[in-house]
Design a protein around this motif. Structure first.
Motif, PDB file in Angstrom:
ATOM      1  N   ILE A 136       0.776  -1.313  -0.057  1.00  0.00           N
ATOM      2  CA  ILE A 136      -0.014   0.133  -0.001  1.00  0.00           C
ATOM      3  C   ILE A 136       0.659   1.221  -0.165  1.00  0.00           C
ATOM      4  O   ILE A 136       0.752   2.320  -0.799  1.00  0.00           O
ATOM      5  CB  ILE A 136      -1.109   0.087   1.130  1.00  0.00           C
ATOM      6  CG1 ILE A 136      -1.867  -0.885   0.948  1.00  0.00           C
ATOM      7  CG2 ILE A 136      -1.583   1.295   1.263  1.00  0.00           C
ATOM      8  CD1 ILE A 136      -2.988  -1.293   2.066  1.00  0.00           C
ATOM      9  N   ALA A 159       0.775  -0.837  13.747  1.00  0.00           N
ATOM     10  CA  ALA A 159      -0.601  -1.105  13.329  1.00  0.00           C
ATOM     11  C   ALA A 159      -0.925  -2.576  13.258  1.00  0.00           C
ATOM     12  O   ALA A 159      -1.786  -3.216  13.629  1.00  0.00           O
ATOM     13  CB  ALA A 159      -1.359  -0.147  12.832  1.00  0.00           C
TER      14      ALA A 159
ATOM     15  N   LEU B 136      -2.970   6.824   5.394  1.00  0.00           N
ATOM     16  CA  LEU B 136      -2.037   5.218   5.047  1.00  0.00           C
ATOM     17  C   LEU B 136      -2.243   4.399   6.439  1.00  0.00           C
ATOM     18  O   LEU B 136      -2.537   3.141   6.357  1.00  0.00           O
ATOM     19  CB  LEU B 136      -0.690   5.710   4.783  1.00  0.00           C
ATOM     20  CG  LEU B 136      -0.517   5.857   3.192  1.00  0.00           C
ATOM     21  CD1 LEU B 136       0.800   6.131   2.861  1.00  0.00           C
ATOM     22  CD2 LEU B 136      -1.160   4.734   2.355  1.00  0.00           C
ATOM     23  N   ASN B 139      -5.467   3.020   6.334  1.00  0.00           N
ATOM     24  CA  ASN B 139      -5.606   2.151   5.029  1.00  0.00           C
ATOM     25  C   ASN B 139      -4.990   0.750   5.199  1.00  0.00           C
ATOM     26  O   ASN B 139      -5.435  -0.312   4.953  1.00  0.00           O
ATOM     27  CB  ASN B 139      -4.964   2.797   3.672  1.00  0.00           C
ATOM     28  CG  ASN B 139      -6.045   2.933   2.831  1.00  0.00           C
ATOM     29  OD1 ASN B 139      -6.463   2.022   2.188  1.00  0.00           O
ATOM     30  ND2 ASN B 139      -6.353   3.848   2.635  1.00  0.00           N
ATOM     31  N   THR B 140      -3.736   0.805   5.975  1.00  0.00           N
ATOM     32  CA  THR B 140      -2.794  -0.168   6.196  1.00  0.00           C
ATOM     33  C   THR B 140      -3.377  -1.328   7.020  1.00  0.00           C
ATOM     34  O   THR B 140      -3.067  -2.382   7.299  1.00  0.00           O
ATOM     35  CB  THR B 140      -1.189  -0.161   6.309  1.00  0.00           C
ATOM     36  OG1 THR B 140      -1.331   0.625   7.460  1.00  0.00           O
ATOM     37  CG2 THR B 140      -0.780   0.572   5.407  1.00  0.00           C
ATOM     38  N   SER B 141      -4.268  -0.500   8.219  1.00  0.00           N
ATOM     39  CA  SER B 141      -4.801  -1.506   9.148  1.00  0.00           C
ATOM     40  C   SER B 141      -6.075  -2.173   8.586  1.00  0.00           C
ATOM     41  O   SER B 141      -6.851  -2.991   9.445  1.00  0.00           O
ATOM     42  CB  SER B 141      -5.047  -0.575  10.415  1.00  0.00           C
ATOM     43  OG  SER B 141      -6.060   0.055  10.143  1.00  0.00           O
ATOM     44  N   SER B 142      -6.582  -1.930   7.541  1.00  0.00           N
ATOM     45  CA  SER B 142      -7.546  -2.660   6.735  1.00  0.00           C
ATOM     46  C   SER B 142      -8.929  -2.269   7.420  1.00  0.00           C
ATOM     47  O   SER B 142      -8.939  -2.802   8.530  1.00  0.00           O
ATOM     48  CB  SER B 142      -7.287  -4.152   6.630  1.00  0.00           C
ATOM     49  OG  SER B 142      -8.378  -4.928   6.426  1.00  0.00           O
ATOM     50  N   THR B 144     -11.880  -3.587   6.048  1.00  0.00           N
ATOM     51  CA  THR B 144     -12.947  -4.605   5.467  1.00  0.00           C
ATOM     52  C   THR B 144     -13.898  -5.049   6.317  1.00  0.00           C
ATOM     53  O   THR B 144     -13.685  -5.407   7.624  1.00  0.00           O
ATOM     54  CB  THR B 144     -12.191  -5.845   5.274  1.00  0.00           C
ATOM     55  OG1 THR B 144     -10.535  -5.600   4.599  1.00  0.00           O
ATOM     56  CG2 THR B 144     -12.806  -6.479   4.044  1.00  0.00           C
ATOM     57  N   THR B 173     -10.479  -5.856  13.014  1.00  0.00           N
ATOM     58  CA  THR B 173     -10.247  -4.725  12.440  1.00  0.00           C
ATOM     59  C   THR B 173     -10.520  -3.269  13.012  1.00  0.00           C
ATOM     60  O   THR B 173      -9.683  -2.453  12.728  1.00  0.00           O
ATOM     61  CB  THR B 173     -10.704  -5.084  10.903  1.00  0.00           C
ATOM     62  OG1 THR B 173     -10.031  -4.401  10.015  1.00  0.00           O
ATOM     63  CG2 THR B 173     -12.211  -4.351  10.856  1.00  0.00           C
ATOM     64  N   SER B 176      -7.779  -2.669  15.361  1.00  0.00           N
ATOM     65  CA  SER B 176      -6.438  -2.237  14.580  1.00  0.00           C
ATOM     66  C   SER B 176      -6.519  -1.019  13.944  1.00  0.00           C
ATOM     67  O   SER B 176      -5.723  -0.362  14.127  1.00  0.00           O
ATOM     68  CB  SER B 176      -5.969  -3.216  13.703  1.00  0.00           C
ATOM     69  OG  SER B 176      -6.867  -3.293  12.405  1.00  0.00           O
ATOM     70  N   SER B 179      -6.335   1.475  16.750  1.00  0.00           N
ATOM     71  CA  SER B 179      -4.925   1.669  17.503  1.00  0.00           C
ATOM     72  C   SER B 179      -3.924   2.309  16.333  1.00  0.00           C
ATOM     73  O   SER B 179      -3.039   3.131  16.675  1.00  0.00           O
ATOM     74  CB  SER B 179      -4.309   0.344  17.693  1.00  0.00           C
ATOM     75  OG  SER B 179      -5.084  -0.714  17.471  1.00  0.00           O
ATOM     76  N   ALA B 180      -4.207   2.170  15.024  1.00  0.00           N
ATOM     77  CA  ALA B 180      -3.558   2.751  14.022  1.00  0.00           C
ATOM     78  C   ALA B 180      -3.640   4.144  14.231  1.00  0.00           C
ATOM     79  O   ALA B 180      -2.614   5.053  14.089  1.00  0.00           O
ATOM     80  CB  ALA B 180      -3.932   2.105  12.703  1.00  0.00           C
TER      81      ALA B 180
END
Lengths: 175, 197
Positions: A136, A159, B136, B139-142, B144, B173, B176, B179-180
């Motif tokens: 990403i 994360a 980001l 985004n990277t912690s997803s 979905t 999710t 996470s 936390s992100a």
């Protein structure tokens, strides 16, 4: 299951239909605007190439040499110490680096231990609740030419770690 | 940091291959993986052209502004640097919505547009801005909601209940992503402190 499958099949066509009906009612030149916006896509895809080639080759070398396996072996004990089962430790490590690698590993874990085992459920949840951080970052930053990433990588990887720990805690509690 | 990790993967990989006797494999993947990367990028062309085209229609029709208006209160707190009616906000939201529904292919073009707009807001610098990092991190912690690929794998291997992991995935999710955001805030405040000193 039927509902979930139905939703994922219907959602995109319905979304496209909705946008086009709405835009037509607003008298937008739909086709012309579509082409205009689409033109950009080509140059964006091309501009990502060097970023992705660089990153994927490095990851491939790291994996093919056996270095990744070695590192995973090295870190396994400390991961087990914080409660990450040693079976899923490799998945936890590979998830941020390689999407296809993680997917292959998840399938493998599910095939070996069964989808309804603790390991199988844990691998499924981990796969679904984290994302390929490195990919990403490469694609998004690459597309707009960002070279200095700041804290982005650190934040993303931390994360991921928290996500994996969350997955373990939640799966243990729920099942 | 990315420079270090990148060089490390190569150097450690090559040294390891020399010791381990896997130089043959390394040689092979040097070429196949580069080709694979280009194939991925070329594959992205179709997706990017289609979704950016459709996004442009949605934008011209005012749908993007509508979406922004709907979620602005929640999201503007996350991105304090972005002006309230900026197009960046619309793209960020479309990306998040697409991610929520597991439409990875549709989410990427919107994410790239969002990055473009954030770069413009940052004066076109080649350095990541605060909002880019937050974006980001999320985004990277997803995000979905429905992990379709995982459900498909579970079905293939004869799971009694392929979708039972949807609930755990959503909870994990959510944790996470939260936390992100917290980790992102922590690093941001640390950077600010450093600058003040």
């Amino acid at each position: 299951m039927g509902v979930v499958t139905a939703i994922s099949i219907w959602i995109l066509p319905c979304l496209i239909g909705f946008v086009l009906v709405y835009a037509s009612l607003k008298r937008v030149q739909t086709y012309e605007e579509f082409v205009e916006g689409g033109k950009e896509g080509f140059s964006i895809a091309i501009s990502i190439i060097p970023y992705l080639v660089g990153m994927l080759v490095a990851i491939a070398v790291f994996r093919a040499s056996g270095a990744m396996e070695f590192m995973i072996h090295l870190i396994k004990p400390s991961l087990s110490a914080i409660g990450i089962p040693s079976e899923v430790a490799p998945l936890a490590l590979i998830r941020p680096i390689s999407g296809t690698g993680a997917l292959a590993m998840t399938s493998d874990l599910i095939a070996t231990y069964g989808p309804d085992s603790f390991i199988g459920r844990l691998a499924s949840t981990m796969q679904g609740s984290t994302d390929t951080t490195l990919y990403i970052l490469t694609v998004y930053f690459g597309a707009v030419g960002i070279r200095k990433m700041g804290n982005a990588l650190k934040v993303g990887l931390l994360a991921d770690l928290v996500g994996i720990i969350c997955a373990i805690v939640v799966v243990t509690l729920v099942f | 940091m990315v420079n270090l990790i990148w060089a490390f993967m190569f150097i450690f990989g090559i040294v390891f291959a020399a010791i381990n006797g896997t130089m043959d494999e390394v040689n092979k993947v040097l070429f196949t993986s580069a080709q694979e990367a280009v194939t991925i990028c070329l594959g992205l062309i179709s997706i990017l052209v289609f979704w950016l085209g459709l996004m442009n229609v949605a934008k011209k029709a005012g749908l993007l502004d509508k979406l922004t208006g709907l979620f602005r209160p929640a999201v503007s707190r996350l991105f304090p640097e972005i002006p309230k009616n900026d197009p960046a906000m619309g793209y960020i939201l479309s990306n998040m919505v697409a991610n929520l529904f597991g439409l990875g292919n549709a989410a990427t073009p919107m994410g790239i547009k969002a990055m473009e707009e954030m770069k413009r807001l940052n004066g076109g610098k080649s350095e990541a801005s605060r909002s880019m990092i937050t974006f980001l991190a999320i985004n990277t912690s997803s995000l979905t909601l429905i992990p379709t690929t995982v459900i498909a794998i579970r079905m293939n291997y004869g799971s009694a209940s392929p979708t039972e992991i949807v609930s755990t995935t959503i909870i994990a999710t959510t944790c996470s992503t939260l936390s992100a955001i917290l980790i992102d805030r922590f690093f941001h405040s640390r950077t600010l402190k450093k600058r003040r000193i």
